[in-house]
Structures are given as structure tokens and as C-alpha cells.
Design a protein around this motif. Structure first.
Motif, PDB file in Angstrom:
ATOM      1  N   UNK A  64       7.887  -3.514   3.531  1.00  9.26           N
ATOM      2  CA  UNK A  64       8.168  -2.614   2.430  1.00  9.26           C
ATOM      3  C   UNK A  64       7.148  -2.784   1.311  1.00  9.26           C
ATOM      4  N   UNK A  65       6.859  -1.701   0.601  1.00  8.40           N
ATOM      5  CA  UNK A  65       5.965  -1.777  -0.550  1.00  8.40           C
ATOM      6  C   UNK A  65       6.524  -2.746  -1.591  1.00  8.40           C
ATOM      7  N   UNK A  66       5.665  -3.184  -2.483  1.00 10.49           N
ATOM      8  CA  UNK A  66       6.055  -4.214  -3.440  1.00 10.49           C
ATOM      9  C   UNK A  66       7.185  -3.801  -4.369  1.00 10.49           C
ATOM     10  N   UNK A  67       7.404  -2.491  -4.503  1.00 14.23           N
ATOM     11  CA  UNK A  67       8.497  -2.056  -5.371  1.00 14.23           C
ATOM     12  C   UNK A  67       9.857  -2.123  -4.681  1.00 14.23           C
ATOM     13  N   UNK A  68       9.865  -2.449  -3.367  1.00 16.69           N
ATOM     14  CA  UNK A  68      11.110  -2.605  -2.640  1.00 16.69           C
ATOM     15  C   UNK A  68      11.824  -1.313  -2.312  1.00 16.69           C
ATOM     16  N   UNK A  69      11.167  -0.187  -2.486  1.00 10.70           N
ATOM     17  CA  UNK A  69      11.779   1.116  -2.223  1.00 10.70           C
ATOM     18  C   UNK A  69      11.570   1.470  -0.749  1.00 10.70           C
ATOM     19  N   UNK A  70      12.575   1.194   0.087  1.00 12.20           N
ATOM     20  CA  UNK A  70      12.423   1.385   1.528  1.00 12.20           C
ATOM     21  C   UNK A  70      12.211   2.853   1.920  1.00 12.20           C
ATOM     22  N   UNK A  71      13.011   3.798   1.430  1.00 10.71           N
ATOM     23  CA  UNK A  71      12.785   5.196   1.844  1.00 10.71           C
ATOM     24  C   UNK A  71      11.379   5.687   1.515  1.00 10.71           C
ATOM     25  N   UNK A  72      10.925   5.408   0.300  1.00  9.46           N
ATOM     26  CA  UNK A  72       9.589   5.862  -0.096  1.00  9.46           C
ATOM     27  C   UNK A  72       8.510   5.162   0.723  1.00  9.46           C
ATOM     28  N   UNK A  73       8.674   3.850   0.938  1.00  5.43           N
ATOM     29  CA  UNK A  73       7.677   3.079   1.672  1.00  5.43           C
ATOM     30  C   UNK A  73       7.600   3.511   3.129  1.00  5.43           C
ATOM     31  N   UNK A  74       8.749   3.763   3.743  1.00  6.14           N
ATOM     32  CA  UNK A  74       8.763   4.223   5.128  1.00  6.14           C
ATOM     33  C   UNK A  74       8.111   5.597   5.262  1.00  6.14           C
ATOM     34  N   UNK A  75       8.389   6.488   4.328  1.00  5.44           N
ATOM     35  CA  UNK A  75       7.783   7.818   4.358  1.00  5.44           C
ATOM     36  C   UNK A  75       6.278   7.727   4.169  1.00  5.44           C
ATOM     37  N   UNK A  76       5.832   6.875   3.264  1.00  2.00           N
ATOM     38  CA  UNK A  76       4.402   6.707   3.026  1.00  2.00           C
ATOM     39  C   UNK A  76       3.735   6.153   4.288  1.00  2.00           C
ATOM     40  N   UNK A  77       4.392   5.197   4.944  1.00  2.00           N
ATOM     41  CA  UNK A  77       3.851   4.626   6.167  1.00  2.00           C
ATOM     42  C   UNK A  77       3.736   5.674   7.257  1.00  2.00           C
ATOM     43  N   UNK A  78       4.762   6.500   7.372  1.00  2.00           N
ATOM     44  CA  UNK A  78       4.760   7.576   8.372  1.00  2.00           C
ATOM     45  C   UNK A  78       3.632   8.571   8.114  1.00  2.00           C
ATOM     46  N   UNK A  79       3.437   8.908   6.867  1.00  2.52           N
ATOM     47  CA  UNK A  79       2.412   9.888   6.499  1.00  2.52           C
ATOM     48  C   UNK A  79       1.005   9.336   6.662  1.00  2.52           C
ATOM     49  N   UNK A  80       0.862   8.011   6.597  1.00  2.00           N
ATOM     50  CA  UNK A  80      -0.463   7.393   6.548  1.00  2.00           C
ATOM     51  C   UNK A  80      -1.295   7.741   7.773  1.00  2.00           C
ATOM     52  N   UNK A  81      -0.690   7.703   8.965  1.00  2.00           N
ATOM     53  CA  UNK A  81      -1.407   8.102  10.177  1.00  2.00           C
ATOM     54  C   UNK A  81      -0.699   9.257  10.868  1.00  2.00           C
ATOM     55  N   UNK A  82       0.039  10.028  10.092  1.00  2.00           N
ATOM     56  CA  UNK A  82       0.691  11.246  10.604  1.00  2.00           C
ATOM     57  C   UNK A  82       1.530  10.965  11.844  1.00  2.00           C
ATOM     58  N   UNK A  83       2.606  10.195  11.618  1.00  2.00           N
ATOM     59  CA  UNK A  83       3.479   9.855  12.752  1.00  2.00           C
ATOM     60  C   UNK A  83       4.200  11.090  13.262  1.00  2.00           C
TER      61      UNK A  83
END
Length: 287
Positions: A268-287
């Protein structure tokens, strides 16, 4: 190249450690449900499953819950003490590896990842002895598993006590176990000073799966620590925030014609926001 799935190991470990403390199975199941809800909502279509999920939740329950979220399984990650030298436990470890292949097939994945764990006292043995013992365990498992799944793979492991991180050492093992392939991990080899892109090129044609992992020096209070040869403490970074050129590696895989599976190693990103971090991870390489 297939769309990336998600490695949820860091998320499941949080649930597992809580379960170890309170032994509340209902709470574990509820937490797993919530984890899969988040993964699905972020847009991922596939995950890796680790053997601990099956052990503590049960295979049928895991299958049912994944199906209920529309998630397929990209790989099954199974742990074993494959460097152990004792003979009395050898046959049992082989049978467990074969059972893991059966489980992978039941989950509908074509990738079985065999993860060696470093047992107490492993430092007494020479690197060559350890790698020989790994091959002795893996040959019969791979021979059996290849009939169940398409790819049986090992990683360039970050546990340096196993002496299986440098390209030459991994290549030695692959050469001795017919049918065994590499899980190319984009970060682990940096622990021994090797370049991710050169490492990738060295194993072209022998990669059965890919872990996209970012790295950073372990932040204050960090718990999951991996040690470099020089003693530096390193940890998985939120994807795209660390020292690894993830997008450059993805481009090189595309250029090389890799068309297999891939997973994004999530923290998870350092802010601990799981929904936002998961979405950002998904978008990073276009899952």
C-alpha cells in the motif's frame, strides 16, 4: 503479453498475523472477502494465490470466493524447505510439491511457483551444496507437475542465504532441472548488484512468469526487510515510487516477445489508502 494480475501477499499477511493472534476464523474469512472486494473494485481480473490462503481458508472456499469476485488465478505460490539436507523428510517434501501441483491445477492456473525457505542452520552449508539439494528436490516435483500445469517456476530469490539470486546461480539450477523456468523478479537481483535489464536479457526464452516489483531502502518502522549483499535494508515499494524502472522492463519484455503471465507485487502507498493505492497500481501498467 497478458494483462498484469495482483500479488496480494502483503494484504493477506496482515489478515494472517491477526488470525494467528486471535484464532478467529470468521474474522479471517470476512477479511479475505474485503480484500477481494478491494481488488475487484480496483479493476484487477486476476491474482496470485499463496499456499497459506489454501491452508487456512480451504481450497474450495478460496475457489468459491475468487469466482464470486470474477477473479482468475495467474499463479499458485507454494512454499517448501527444499534446501533441507535430512533424508527422512525428503519423500514428504516431494509429495507436498506434487500436491501443490494438483492444487495449482484445481485453481485453474498454468503456473506453479516453488518457493524455497531457508531453514535454521542453512549457513553451515556451502552454496554449491545448497543448490544441489534444491535440484534434488525439484527434479521429481517438476517431472510430475509439468503434466498438471504449463509452467513450473522458481524466483531469483531475495533470501541470500539460499544463494539463488545471481544470474549464474539461477542458471545453474535451471540447467540441472529439465522443464524448470524462471520467475523473473524485476528487483531481487539488485540485492547482489546485478542489473534488471541485463538479467532479463540473460534469461530470454527461459522465463515462465514475471513479478513486477519495485524497491526502496526500508523506511523507518518497515517490517518486511530484505538484505542486500552490502547489508543495505531494502523493502518492496509501492509500484512506480522506487528505484526500479518498471515501465522500461515492461517495454523490454514486449520487445522480446514475452507473452506469458505477470503480477504486480503490491504494497500500500505510504498514506495507507488501500482503494486508491490498488487503483493506482492497476492503472500503472493498465491491468
Amino acid at each position: 503479453m497478458k494483462k498484469p494480475g495482483l500479488m496480494t501477499m502483503s494484504m493477506f499477511f496482515r489478515l494472517f498475523f491477526k488470525f494467528q493472534a486471535d484464532q478467529d476464523e470468521e474474522d479471517l474469512v470476512d477479511g479475505y472477502q474485503e480484500m477481494l472486494d478491494l481488488v475487484q473494485e480496483a479493476g484487477f481480473q486476476a491474482v496470485d494465490v499463496i499456499s497459506w490462503e489454501v491452508k487456512f481458508l480451504g481450497l474450495e472456499r478460496v475457489k468459491r470466493m475468487l469466482a464470486g469476485h470474477g477473479l482468475s488465478v495467474n499463479s499458485y505460490i507454494a512454499f517448501g524447505e527444499y534446501a533441507r539436507m535430512d533424508e527422512e523428510g525428503f519423500a514428504g517434501r516431494i509429495e507436498q510439491g506434487k500436491h501443490d501441483a494438483d492444487t495449482a491445477a484445481e485453481l485453474g492456473t498454468d503456473v506453479l511457483m516453488l518457493v524455497p525457505q531457508a531453514q535454521e542452520g542453512i549457513g553451515e552449508y556451502a552454496p554449491e551444496v545448497i543448490r544441489t539439494r534444491l535440484t534434488e528436490h525439484w527434479r521429481p516435483i517438476v517431472e510430475y507437475a509439468k503434466e498438471k500445469v504449463g509452467h513450473v517456476v522458481i524466483e531469483d530469490t531475495p533470501d541470500l542465504k539460499l544463494h539463488l539470486c545471481k544470474a549464474a546461480d539461477v542458471m545453474e539450477v535451471l540447467d540441472k532441472v529439465p522443464g524448470l523456468e524462471l520467475v523473473y523478479d524485476s528487483a531481487n537481483m539488485t540485492l547482489v548488484g546485478e542489473d534488471p535489464l541485463e538479467y532479463l536479457k540473460a534469461f530470454e526464452g527461459r522465463i515462465g512468469y514475471v513479478h513486477m516489483k519495485d524497491y526502496r531502502p526500508t523506511p523507518p518502522g518497515g517490517l518486511l526487510v530484505e538484505y542486500a549483499e552490502d547489508g543495505t535494508k531494502m523493502s518492496t515499494a509501492p509500484v512506480g515510487t522506487g528505484i526500479i524502472d518498471i515501465k522500461g522492463i515492461a517495454a523490454e519484455l514486449e520487445k522480446a516477445g514475452y507473452n506469458g503471465g505477470m503480477t504486480m507485487e503490491f504494497v500500500v502507498d505510504d498514506d495507507g489508502d488501500f482503494p486508491k493505492s490498488l487503483k493506482r497500481t492497476c492503472d500503472y501498467l493498465a491491468c
